[in-house]
Structures are given as C-alpha cells and as structure tokens.
Design a protein around this motif. Structure first.
Motif, PDB file in Angstrom:
ATOM      1  N   PRO A  58       0.827  -1.214   0.000  1.00 60.54           N
ATOM      2  CA  PRO A  58       0.000   0.000   0.000  1.00 60.54           C
ATOM      3  C   PRO A  58       0.860   1.263   0.000  1.00 60.54           C
ATOM      4  N   THR A  68      -6.085   6.231  -0.795  1.00 57.83           N
ATOM      5  CA  THR A  68      -7.204   5.636  -1.533  1.00 57.83           C
ATOM      6  C   THR A  68      -7.657   6.630  -2.588  1.00 57.83           C
ATOM      7  N   GLY A  75     -12.261   5.271  -3.347  1.00 51.49           N
ATOM      8  CA  GLY A  75     -12.545   4.099  -2.532  1.00 51.49           C
ATOM      9  C   GLY A  75     -11.642   2.895  -2.774  1.00 51.49           C
ATOM     10  N   VAL A  76     -10.679   3.013  -3.702  1.00 49.22           N
ATOM     11  CA  VAL A  76      -9.776   1.905  -4.009  1.00 49.22           C
ATOM     12  C   VAL A  76      -8.411   2.200  -3.402  1.00 49.22           C
ATOM     13  N   GLN A  77      -7.871   1.224  -2.671  1.00 46.08           N
ATOM     14  CA  GLN A  77      -6.556   1.378  -2.043  1.00 46.08           C
ATOM     15  C   GLN A  77      -5.472   1.399  -3.115  1.00 46.08           C
ATOM     16  N   SER A  78      -4.607   2.410  -3.073  1.00 47.87           N
ATOM     17  CA  SER A  78      -3.511   2.530  -4.036  1.00 47.87           C
ATOM     18  C   SER A  78      -2.352   1.635  -3.599  1.00 47.87           C
ATOM     19  N   LYS A  79      -1.917   0.748  -4.511  1.00 44.84           N
ATOM     20  CA  LYS A  79      -0.841  -0.191  -4.197  1.00 44.84           C
ATOM     21  C   LYS A  79       0.207  -0.176  -5.295  1.00 44.84           C
TER      22      LYS A  79
END
Length: 164
Positions: free
Chosen positions: A107, A116, A119-123
């Motif tokens: 992450p 995020t 709503g999507v976690q940045s990885k």
C-alpha cells in the motif's frame, strides 16, 4: 526500411541553446551593455547550477551504489513530474530489504494514512531480488552481491494536476 531513415533525418534535437553560448574575453564582456551583461550572467548561472546538480547526482549515485555495505529498508516515493511547476508528492511506502519471491503489492501511504482513490486502495507492485556476482578469475571481487528492485506498476493514483 528506407522510409524510417528518411524520417530520422528530419529529427533535430537541441539539448542546449548553443545560440546563447559564447566565450568572451573580459574586455569584450565589459563592452556589452548592462542588460546584455545581466543576460549572460543569468544564463551562466543556470549552466553552473545544472552542472552542480549533475555532479551531486553522480556523487550520490556512486556513494549509494559502491559504499553502502547493507540496507535494511527501501523507501519508494511516488510523485508526478511537472515540467512547468513543482512536482506533486503522491505517496510512499517502506519495504524491508529482503527477497520477495516475485511481485508483491504494497500500500502507498500519505503520512500515516493509506492512500485511496475513489474508494480503491492505491498499491505499488514491487519485486526484490538478491543477485550474487561471481568473482573475477584470479582476482576475487569486492562486489559479491547486490539488490535488483523491480517496480511493476501502481494500480491507481490520484490526478494531482487540476486544470485552472
């Protein structure tokens, strides 16, 4: 293909504005108007600053590559490059320097928070491998191993450039 050669002949790239470069004797420089002298001094300052930055980056590269004996952690900082303004910091992650056995997803953080986007976690996808180097025949080697870090990509990042 001959058509490609014709296209390549049309490409002209300037890496420095040689039209502004000139080597003057002190007497010639003093003969310039005050505005022309200021202009020459400004661009000479830009040139020197570019060289200083290049020297710094080369020294930093050499130091980090050849004098560090061990690394415990790897910090990856993600930013977008802006040609006409300051770069925007997007996020970062810190990974233990150990082999990952393939790509892993880590992450991205902004401060202590997980980044995020909608709503999507940045990885970020990263692979860390330890490389062993063979000794040079009859001479040995002071470089017995090194790290190979591969960044595969980032799943989602925010758009930091807002149209004004």
């Amino acid at each position: 293909d001959n058509s490609l050669a014709k296209e390549i002949d049309k490409v002209i790239v300037n890496i420095f504005d040689w039209g502004r470069s000139e080597l003057l004797k002190e007497s010639e420089f003093k003969a310039l108007s005050s505005k022309e002298q200021q202009d020459r001094q400004e661009f000479w300052s830009h040139y020197k600053a570019g060289l200083y930055r290049l020297y710094y980056e080369l020294a930093r590269l050499y130091y980090n590559r050849y004098t560090a004996t061990s690394y415990e952690r790897l910090r990856i900082r993600v930013s977008d490059y802006d040609a006409m303004s300051n770069d925007d910091e997007i996020g970062e992650c810190v990974i233990s320097m150990q082999e990952t056995n393939g790509m892993i997803e880590v992450p991205l953080l902004t401060g202590q928070k997980v980044l995020t986007v909608k709503g999507v976690q940045s990885k970020i996808s990263v692979k860390i491998e330890r490389r062993q180097y063979p000794p040079i025949a009859g001479k040995g080697s002071r470089f017995s191993s090194g790290w190979l870090v591969t960044v595969g990509g980032i799943n989602i990042i925010p758009n930091k450039d807002k149209m004004r």
